[in-house]
Each structure stands twice: as C-alpha cells, then as structure tokens.
Design an enzyme around this catalytic site. Structure first.
Site, PDB file in Angstrom:
ATOM      1  N   HIS A  12       0.816  -1.216   0.000  1.00  0.00           N
ATOM      2  CA  HIS A  12       0.000   0.000   0.000  1.00  0.00           C
ATOM      3  C   HIS A  12       0.848   1.264   0.000  1.00  0.00           C
ATOM      4  CE1 HIS A  12       0.501  -0.416   4.463  1.00  0.00           C
ATOM      5  NE2 HIS A  12       0.539   0.906   4.407  1.00  0.00           N
ATOM      6  N   ASP A  49       0.026  -7.611   0.888  1.00  0.00           N
ATOM      7  CA  ASP A  49       0.524  -6.286   1.266  1.00  0.00           C
ATOM      8  C   ASP A  49       2.047  -6.253   1.300  1.00  0.00           C
ATOM      9  OD1 ASP A  49       0.218  -3.596   1.774  1.00  0.00           O
ATOM     10  OD2 ASP A  49       0.128  -3.840   3.950  1.00  0.00           O
ATOM     11  N   SER A  55       4.941   2.221   7.985  1.00  0.00           N
ATOM     12  CA  SER A  55       4.512   1.101   7.153  1.00  0.00           C
ATOM     13  C   SER A  55       5.621   0.726   6.184  1.00  0.00           C
ATOM     14  CB  SER A  55       3.254   1.461   6.366  1.00  0.00           C
ATOM     15  OG  SER A  55       2.112   1.404   7.176  1.00  0.00           O
TER      16      SER A  55
END
Length: 337
Positions: free
Chosen positions: A83, A114, A192
């Site tokens: 993402h 992901d 992230s």
C-alpha cells in the site's frame, strides 16, 4: 603525607552510613532489555530507508506520500508494504540514516499479501531475514522505520498475539493475510513497510497497519511470504489459483476427526456461480479436508495451496458431504487482482 591522609579520609567517608553511592556508568545503566533494543537498532537502522513517492489521487492530482522499506539483499532489493507504493508510477527516492539517497524502481507488488519489492542501485547494507513461525507470545520485538528520512524511528514491545488475520483488498478481490503478528510496539506515521525484528536483529515481519490504540500489525516473514517475495523479485508478480469458494475453519466431528487424524477442515459457506468449484460440484456445507493429498485444516492452508502451478491443471478436492468422503476433480483458474 597530606595526600595519603586525604585518600584515607575519602575512603572513610565512602564507608559511612548514608554516603551517596557512586553513579553507574552509561554501560552499567543499560539493563538487558535496553541492551537488546539498542543493539538491534544499531544493527538494523542502516538497512531501513525512508521512501518518498508520488501518488495519483482522484481528479488527476498527485500527492506526495511516504513510508519505510527494508534492504534484504546487498545488491539493492528492498521490501516494503504494497500500500506504500499503491497508485504510484513505480519510482521514488530512498533515504538512509547516513544521509545517502538513491532512486528506486518498483519490481513487483502483491496487494493480497501487502508486500512489494523495490530495487535501488547502490552500496547498501542488507538485513537478515528471520522466521516468524519461531515467535512466541510475550517475546520482545523491535519495530524500526524511517518516516523522516535521516533519523530512524525505533519502538519496542512484545508479541501480543499470533495468528491474527488482516483483511487486504486489491481492485477486484478481498483476501485475508493469515498469521499476522500483533504487537504493542507503537507504529508511527510513515512506519509502514519498516522492519519488525526479533531480539537477534532478524527481520520477522513487515510493519503494515495500526490495529488500534497501542497495537500494531506486521505481515510475517515465513515460508509462504518468502515464496511471494522470491517470485516478485524474479517475475514481478505473484500468481494465485482461484477456486471460487467462501469458507471458514470448522472442527470435525470426533468420529470423523479420529478417522482422518486431524481436528478441523474448511466448511464451504458459499460457491461463486460459474467458478471452478461450482463446475466441480462443490456445495455449501461441504467440508474440504484435503487438496491433491495436502491436508486442509483451515482457510490459511487452502490459501497457501492456491499456487500458480495449479492454474489450468486438474486438482482433486477431498470433501466430506453428509458423512461420505468424495473426491472431486477441479481445474483452478487464475485469480484476477
């Protein structure tokens, strides 16, 4: 003689009740927990980069975005969250704690795990990958990201749960990433794609989401995700087979469990119309207990078996229906993402 008297007086004062104890050195002040965290941070920070990307949004506008990435090979392959690079043009800048910057290109992305692989050209330090299957609840872990570019972010905590599921979505599919690591190591904005490491400095997960106040999630580094990463590095995409069933894990009746030597299977809840499962005759309430001889006890087992090699070939599903064991041939299709 005067100096000798002074030394004796100082020693005498140190032995008096109530005398202040000498302050510990910096090394002595670091307890075992702190030593582990600082050692892991020093070991891994050179391998964790800040990623700056430009993302397309509605109306044709572009917004700058950021995340983190982890170098996994000395020749510049990096791992991050899918993402982080979603809806970008596949390029950006990576900044390291020593001040160096490199351009990177997207090699491959798999939204349904992901995970994404990047490549940069430069002399970089690779992190060591570990195995999340060895983690235990309560074990110390360290989350390392680089949200700001030249200053890494380090937080520490424990594994608070294992076996969690993380829903992820591509353009056409919704899927659960199984065996996600839940930790109370705080994840800051921009973390992230950063590393979740064990006490030996091995990367056991890629930080992916904040689950709630004081909680974070990480996609595990294990046999399944290593295969995904390796395929992304060589082919740029990860192909999955598609059956067309929605199911959930269900305990087997005791007599059936004893006969099959396992505790659970996957109950079919819904069969997609026109799917390989529908053409093979699978029905709701069927229990899938094996696929091509491989044991199926949970949804993660079934997902793990949906590899690209199955696409277009004939596989045999072992199904329990009304107490009867059936062997249904089916031909999985490629999952469109």
């Amino acid at each position: 003689m005067a100096s000798l008297k002074l030394v004796r007086a100082e020693r005498h004062a140190d032995n008096q009740p109530g005398a202040a104890a000498p302050l510990p050195t910096d090394a002595e002040a670091l307890d075992a927990y702190s030593r582990v965290v600082t050692t892991v941070a020093e070991q891994l920070s050179p391998s964790v980069a800040n990623l700056r990307v430009s993302r397309r949004v509605r109306g044709g506008r572009r917004l700058d975005g950021a995340g983190s990435g982890v170098v996994i090979t000395p020749d510049g392959f990096m791992l991050t969250s899918a993402h982080v690079v979603e809806r970008t043009d596949g390029s950006g800048q990576a900044s390291f704690v020593d001040g160096r910057e490199f351009a990177f290109d997207l090699v491959g992305s798999d939204p349904l795990s992901d995970l994404a692989v990047l490549r940069l050209d430069g002399d970089v330090t690779a992190a060591e990958l570990g195995d999340a299957e060895e983690l235990r609840v309560g074990q110390l872990v360290v989350a390392i990201g680089n949200p700001n570019g030249f200053a890494g972010s380090v937080t520490a905590g424990v594994v608070s749960a294992l076996g969690r599921s993380l829903p992820v979505r591509s353009r056409q599919q919704l899927r659960l990433v199984e065996n996600v690591i839940q930790t109370d190591a705080a994840l800051n904005p921009g973390n992230s794609g950063g590393a979740l490491a064990d006490g030996r400095g091995r990367v056991v997960g890629i930080n992916t989401a904040v689950a709630g106040w004081g909680l974070g999630l990480a996609v595990p580094i294990n046999e399944t995700t290593r295969k995904i990463v390796g395929t992304l590095m060589t082919e740029g995409r990860f192909r999955r087979a598609f059956l067309g069933v929605v199911g959930g894990s269900r305990p087997l009746p005791p007599r059936l469990a004893g006969r099959l030597g396992r505790e659970s299977g996957v109950e079919v809840v819904e069969v997609a119309e026109g799917s390989p499962a529908a053409r093979a005759g699978l029905r709701p309430e069927d229990l899938i207990v094996a696929l091509d001889g491989s044991v199926v006890e949970g949804v993660d087992d079934l997902q793990r078996l949906m590899v690209g090699e199955l696409i277009g070939s004939t596989a045999t599903a072992t199904v329990i229906r009304n107490g009867e064991e059936l062997h249904l041939p089916l031909r999985p299709e490629e999952l469109e993402t």
